[in-house]
Write a protein that holds these residues in place. Structure first.
Motif, PDB file in Angstrom:
ATOM      1  N   PRO A  21       0.851  -1.192   0.000  1.00 46.84           N
ATOM      2  CA  PRO A  21       0.000   0.000   0.000  1.00 46.84           C
ATOM      3  C   PRO A  21       0.891   1.248   0.000  1.00 46.84           C
ATOM      4  CG  PRO A  21      -0.754  -1.578   1.636  1.00 46.84           C
ATOM      5  CD  PRO A  21       0.574  -2.074   1.129  1.00 46.84           C
ATOM      6  N   GLU A  22       0.512   2.277  -0.723  1.00 44.37           N
ATOM      7  CA  GLU A  22       1.333   3.484  -0.841  1.00 44.37           C
ATOM      8  C   GLU A  22       1.658   4.087   0.523  1.00 44.37           C
ATOM      9  OE1 GLU A  22       3.822   6.155  -2.344  1.00 44.37           O
ATOM     10  OE2 GLU A  22       2.917   4.546  -3.515  1.00 44.37           O
ATOM     11  N   GLY A  23       0.697   4.063   1.440  1.00 40.30           N
ATOM     12  CA  GLY A  23       0.953   4.613   2.773  1.00 40.30           C
ATOM     13  C   GLY A  23       2.058   3.865   3.499  1.00 40.30           C
ATOM     14  N   THR A  24       2.098   2.550   3.328  1.00 41.22           N
ATOM     15  CA  THR A  24       3.159   1.747   3.943  1.00 41.22           C
ATOM     16  C   THR A  24       4.507   2.079   3.318  1.00 41.22           C
ATOM     17  OG1 THR A  24       1.596  -0.041   4.390  1.00 41.22           O
ATOM     18  CG2 THR A  24       3.929  -0.618   4.427  1.00 41.22           C
ATOM     19  N   ALA A  25       4.542   2.163   1.995  1.00 37.84           N
ATOM     20  CA  ALA A  25       5.787   2.500   1.303  1.00 37.84           C
ATOM     21  C   ALA A  25       6.274   3.888   1.717  1.00 37.84           C
ATOM     22  CB  ALA A  25       5.585   2.423  -0.215  1.00 37.84           C
ATOM     23  N   GLU A  26       5.367   4.850   1.822  1.00 39.98           N
ATOM     24  CA  GLU A  26       5.750   6.198   2.242  1.00 39.98           C
ATOM     25  C   GLU A  26       6.299   6.192   3.666  1.00 39.98           C
ATOM     26  OE1 GLU A  26       2.361   8.719   1.711  1.00 39.98           O
ATOM     27  OE2 GLU A  26       2.486   8.649  -0.479  1.00 39.98           O
ATOM     28  N   ALA A  27       5.681   5.412   4.538  1.00 39.63           N
ATOM     29  CA  ALA A  27       6.140   5.348   5.928  1.00 39.63           C
ATOM     30  C   ALA A  27       7.544   4.740   6.006  1.00 39.63           C
ATOM     31  CB  ALA A  27       5.159   4.527   6.771  1.00 39.63           C
ATOM     32  N   ILE A  28       7.814   3.737   5.189  1.00 38.21           N
ATOM     33  CA  ILE A  28       9.151   3.139   5.167  1.00 38.21           C
ATOM     34  C   ILE A  28      10.166   4.157   4.661  1.00 38.21           C
ATOM     35  CG2 ILE A  28      10.622   1.358   4.126  1.00 38.21           C
ATOM     36  CD1 ILE A  28       8.070  -0.430   4.043  1.00 38.21           C
ATOM     37  N   ARG A  29       9.852   4.818   3.545  1.00 39.62           N
ATOM     38  CA  ARG A  29      10.775   5.821   2.991  1.00 39.62           C
ATOM     39  C   ARG A  29      11.045   6.935   3.999  1.00 39.62           C
ATOM     40  NH1 ARG A  29       7.228   5.621  -1.394  1.00 39.62           N
ATOM     41  NH2 ARG A  29       7.902   4.055  -2.881  1.00 39.62           N
ATOM     42  N   ALA A  30      10.009   7.362   4.708  1.00 40.60           N
ATOM     43  CA  ALA A  30      10.172   8.429   5.697  1.00 40.60           C
ATOM     44  C   ALA A  30      11.057   7.975   6.860  1.00 40.60           C
ATOM     45  CB  ALA A  30       8.802   8.873   6.223  1.00 40.60           C
ATOM     46  N   ARG A  31      10.968   6.712   7.201  1.00 41.37           N
ATOM     47  CA  ARG A  31      11.732   6.192   8.338  1.00 41.37           C
ATOM     48  C   ARG A  31      13.192   5.911   7.971  1.00 41.37           C
ATOM     49  NH1 ARG A  31      10.713   4.494  13.304  1.00 41.37           N
ATOM     50  NH2 ARG A  31       8.524   4.889  12.964  1.00 41.37           N
ATOM     51  N   VAL A  32      13.436   5.312   6.800  1.00 40.24           N
ATOM     52  CA  VAL A  32      14.793   4.855   6.483  1.00 40.24           C
ATOM     53  C   VAL A  32      15.378   5.470   5.219  1.00 40.24           C
ATOM     54  CG1 VAL A  32      14.457   2.653   7.665  1.00 40.24           C
ATOM     55  CG2 VAL A  32      14.037   2.802   5.204  1.00 40.24           C
ATOM     56  N   GLY A  33      14.592   6.169   4.452  1.00 46.56           N
ATOM     57  CA  GLY A  33      15.079   6.737   3.206  1.00 46.56           C
ATOM     58  C   GLY A  33      14.963   5.753   2.057  1.00 46.56           C
ATOM     59  N   LYS A  34      15.108   6.286   0.862  1.00 44.25           N
ATOM     60  CA  LYS A  34      14.948   5.468  -0.346  1.00 44.25           C
ATOM     61  C   LYS A  34      16.043   4.414  -0.473  1.00 44.25           C
ATOM     62  CE  LYS A  34      14.257   5.889  -5.305  1.00 44.25           C
ATOM     63  NZ  LYS A  34      14.200   6.779  -6.456  1.00 44.25           N
ATOM     64  N   ALA A  39      16.601  -2.992   2.315  1.00 46.20           N
ATOM     65  CA  ALA A  39      17.157  -3.609   3.528  1.00 46.20           C
ATOM     66  C   ALA A  39      16.110  -3.642   4.638  1.00 46.20           C
ATOM     67  CB  ALA A  39      18.398  -2.844   3.992  1.00 46.20           C
ATOM     68  N   PHE A  40      15.328  -2.591   4.750  1.00 47.37           N
ATOM     69  CA  PHE A  40      14.279  -2.536   5.767  1.00 47.37           C
ATOM     70  C   PHE A  40      13.233  -3.625   5.526  1.00 47.37           C
ATOM     71  CE2 PHE A  40      10.254  -1.127   7.499  1.00 47.37           C
ATOM     72  CZ  PHE A  40      10.595  -0.661   8.749  1.00 47.37           C
ATOM     73  N   VAL A  41      12.788  -3.747   4.282  1.00 46.18           N
ATOM     74  CA  VAL A  41      11.783  -4.760   3.934  1.00 46.18           C
ATOM     75  C   VAL A  41      12.353  -6.161   4.142  1.00 46.18           C
ATOM     76  CG1 VAL A  41      10.373  -5.722   2.065  1.00 46.18           C
ATOM     77  CG2 VAL A  41      10.490  -3.238   2.393  1.00 46.18           C
ATOM     78  N   ALA A  42      13.604  -6.384   3.730  1.00 48.39           N
ATOM     79  CA  ALA A  42      14.224  -7.701   3.907  1.00 48.39           C
ATOM     80  C   ALA A  42      14.299  -8.073   5.385  1.00 48.39           C
ATOM     81  CB  ALA A  42      15.618  -7.725   3.279  1.00 48.39           C
ATOM     82  N   ALA A  43      14.710  -7.128   6.229  1.00 48.97           N
ATOM     83  CA  ALA A  43      14.804  -7.404   7.670  1.00 48.97           C
ATOM     84  C   ALA A  43      13.429  -7.724   8.255  1.00 48.97           C
ATOM     85  CB  ALA A  43      15.438  -6.216   8.392  1.00 48.97           C
ATOM     86  N   ALA A  44      12.403  -6.997   7.824  1.00 51.11           N
ATOM     87  CA  ALA A  44      11.053  -7.248   8.325  1.00 51.11           C
ATOM     88  C   ALA A  44      10.555  -8.628   7.901  1.00 51.11           C
ATOM     89  CB  ALA A  44      10.097  -6.158   7.820  1.00 51.11           C
TER      90      ALA A  44
END
Length: 102
Positions: A21-34, A39-44
């Motif tokens: 979902p776009e909101g999830t992707a935006e939240a990830i980018r805001a937290r860790v950057g593009k 790496a964030f998704v892989a760790a999760a």
């Protein structure tokens, strides 16, 4: 282990298509950057897989031996987390070996 088969968190990077979902992707980018998004998704995903494996193990244990008190389940989860934390740290520093049993 058969050549070409890797454990969770092992092996070369491979491209996969992922829809979020776009909101999830935006939240990830805001937290860790593009740059750290993958790496964030892989760790999760690795945490989720390990959690499911532990759940399956505990379910199997209880099926064979009866209910496991919540305190012991919590201890098992802590041991599991500790082992995989050490494993990740050791993989980052490939020169290290597992500590010898005392």
């Amino acid at each position: 282990m058969v050549q070409g088969e890797y454990g969770i968190g092992e092996g070369p990077a491979t491209r996969v298509s992922l829809s979020l979902p776009e909101g999830t992707a935006e939240a990830i980018r805001a937290r860790v950057g593009k740059r750290e998004f993958s790496a964030f998704v892989a760790a999760a995903v690795e945490r989720e897989l390990r959690g499911q494996i532990l759940d399956e193990y505990l379910t199997d244990y209880e099926r064979r031996h009866g209910p496991l008190p919540a305190r012991l389940q919590a201890e098992a989860r802590q041991v599991f987390d500790d082992v995989f934390s050490q494993d990740a740290a050791l993989r980052e520093d490939e020169g290290k070996q597992w500590p010898a049993a005392s």
